[in-house]
Write a protein that holds these residues in place. Structure first.
Motif, PDB file in Angstrom:
ATOM      1  N   GLN A   8       3.392  12.292   3.620  1.00 28.55           N
ATOM      2  CA  GLN A   8       3.178  13.689   3.246  1.00 28.55           C
ATOM      3  C   GLN A   8       2.513  14.473   4.381  1.00 28.55           C
ATOM      4  O   GLN A   8       2.903  15.606   4.664  1.00 28.55           O
ATOM      5  CB  GLN A   8       2.348  13.765   1.962  1.00 28.55           C
ATOM      6  N   ASP A  29       0.854  -1.192   0.000  1.00 28.10           N
ATOM      7  CA  ASP A  29       0.000   0.000   0.000  1.00 28.10           C
ATOM      8  C   ASP A  29       0.888   1.240   0.000  1.00 28.10           C
ATOM      9  O   ASP A  29       0.866   2.044   0.927  1.00 28.10           O
ATOM     10  CB  ASP A  29      -0.945   0.013   1.197  1.00 28.10           C
ATOM     11  N   GLY A  30       1.690   1.355  -1.035  1.00 30.32           N
ATOM     12  CA  GLY A  30       2.587   2.492  -1.147  1.00 30.32           C
ATOM     13  C   GLY A  30       1.850   3.819  -1.209  1.00 30.32           C
ATOM     14  O   GLY A  30       2.325   4.823  -0.687  1.00 30.32           O
ATOM     15  N   GLU A  31       0.684   3.818  -1.811  1.00 29.02           N
ATOM     16  CA  GLU A  31      -0.095   5.051  -1.908  1.00 29.02           C
ATOM     17  C   GLU A  31      -0.563   5.532  -0.532  1.00 29.02           C
ATOM     18  O   GLU A  31      -0.447   6.707  -0.199  1.00 29.02           O
ATOM     19  CB  GLU A  31      -1.293   4.827  -2.832  1.00 29.02           C
ATOM     20  N   GLY A  32      -1.071   4.623   0.277  1.00 28.01           N
ATOM     21  CA  GLY A  32      -1.483   4.980   1.637  1.00 28.01           C
ATOM     22  C   GLY A  32      -0.296   5.439   2.471  1.00 28.01           C
ATOM     23  O   GLY A  32      -0.383   6.422   3.217  1.00 28.01           O
ATOM     24  N   ARG A  33       0.810   4.751   2.357  1.00 31.06           N
ATOM     25  CA  ARG A  33       2.027   5.112   3.074  1.00 31.06           C
ATOM     26  C   ARG A  33       2.497   6.503   2.649  1.00 31.06           C
ATOM     27  O   ARG A  33       2.899   7.317   3.475  1.00 31.06           O
ATOM     28  CB  ARG A  33       3.103   4.056   2.795  1.00 31.06           C
ATOM     29  N   ASP A  34       2.421   6.791   1.354  1.00 32.47           N
ATOM     30  CA  ASP A  34       2.835   8.109   0.866  1.00 32.47           C
ATOM     31  C   ASP A  34       1.936   9.219   1.416  1.00 32.47           C
ATOM     32  O   ASP A  34       2.422  10.299   1.738  1.00 32.47           O
ATOM     33  CB  ASP A  34       2.842   8.143  -0.657  1.00 32.47           C
ATOM     34  N   ARG A  35       0.652   8.965   1.522  1.00 35.07           N
ATOM     35  CA  ARG A  35      -0.268   9.967   2.108  1.00 35.07           C
ATOM     36  C   ARG A  35       0.115  10.263   3.557  1.00 35.07           C
ATOM     37  O   ARG A  35       0.124  11.424   3.973  1.00 35.07           O
ATOM     38  CB  ARG A  35      -1.711   9.491   2.032  1.00 35.07           C
TER      39      ARG A  35
END
Length: 184
Positions: free
Chosen positions: A156, A147-153
């Motif tokens: 940020q 879940d790279g997208e969730g981790r990136d959120r």
């Protein structure tokens, strides 16, 4: 933040008031992979849920948050870990805290527990508290595999929180932002 996370932190706060032995077990659990220290099971497992398996990210997040709370049982709702670290870095005028924070932001799930333990230890040394319920919710996302997208959120948001607290100029009028120079 979730009701489940808030009730878990309330449970940890009760332990902090009435069961120092429980906190000792939870602190000791930080030396193991999250959820792998049997003496911590009585204090956390009831919050895991019957449908979750041993390597479930939420289960790991519960154990990690419990260990971090036991390391520094000072909860302050609304004060994220990142904003507390930013305030600490500003108060100490410390570039090394900023560097540690950047390393934390780049952490993969496997290295996250050790870096978080160091960050919470820094907060404890100066008496800064953080919102463990919010941290737990964030960890539940960060520890999800693939879940790279969730981790990136999360990364940020943590970066925004840190730098708003770290840079006193962030409190200025937004029209003045074009005059702010980046820190070295």
């Amino acid at each position: 933040m979730s009701d489940h996370a808030q009730s878990f932190v309330a449970h940890l706060s009760e332990l902090a008031e009435h069961d120092r032995g429980a906190l000792a077990h939870l602190r000791r659990s930080l030396g193991f992979a999250p959820g792998a220290f049997p003496r911590a099971y009585p204090y956390v497992e009831r919050f895991v849920g019957a449908d979750r398996h041993a390597s479930d990210p939420w289960r790991k997040a519960l154990y990690l948050a419990a260990g971090l709370f036991a390391l520094h049982p000072e909860h302050r709702e609304g004060e994220t870990l990142a904003s507390a670290l930013g305030a600490l870095a500003r108060a100490r005028e410390s570039a090394s805290i900023e560097q540690r924070f950047i390393a934390l932001l780049g952490a993969e799930p496997e290295s996250l527990p050790n870096l978080l333990r160091q960050a919470v230890s820094l907060l404890a040394a100066d008496g800064h508290a953080c919102d463990y319920a919010r941290l737990l919710d964030d960890l539940g996302i960060w520890l999800r595999p693939f879940d790279g997208e969730g981790r990136d959120r999360i990364r940020q948001r943590w970066a925004r929180d840190f730098y708003r607290a770290y840079d006193a100029k962030a409190d200025q009028d937004p029209s003045d932002l074009d005059t702010i120079q980046p820190a070295d």
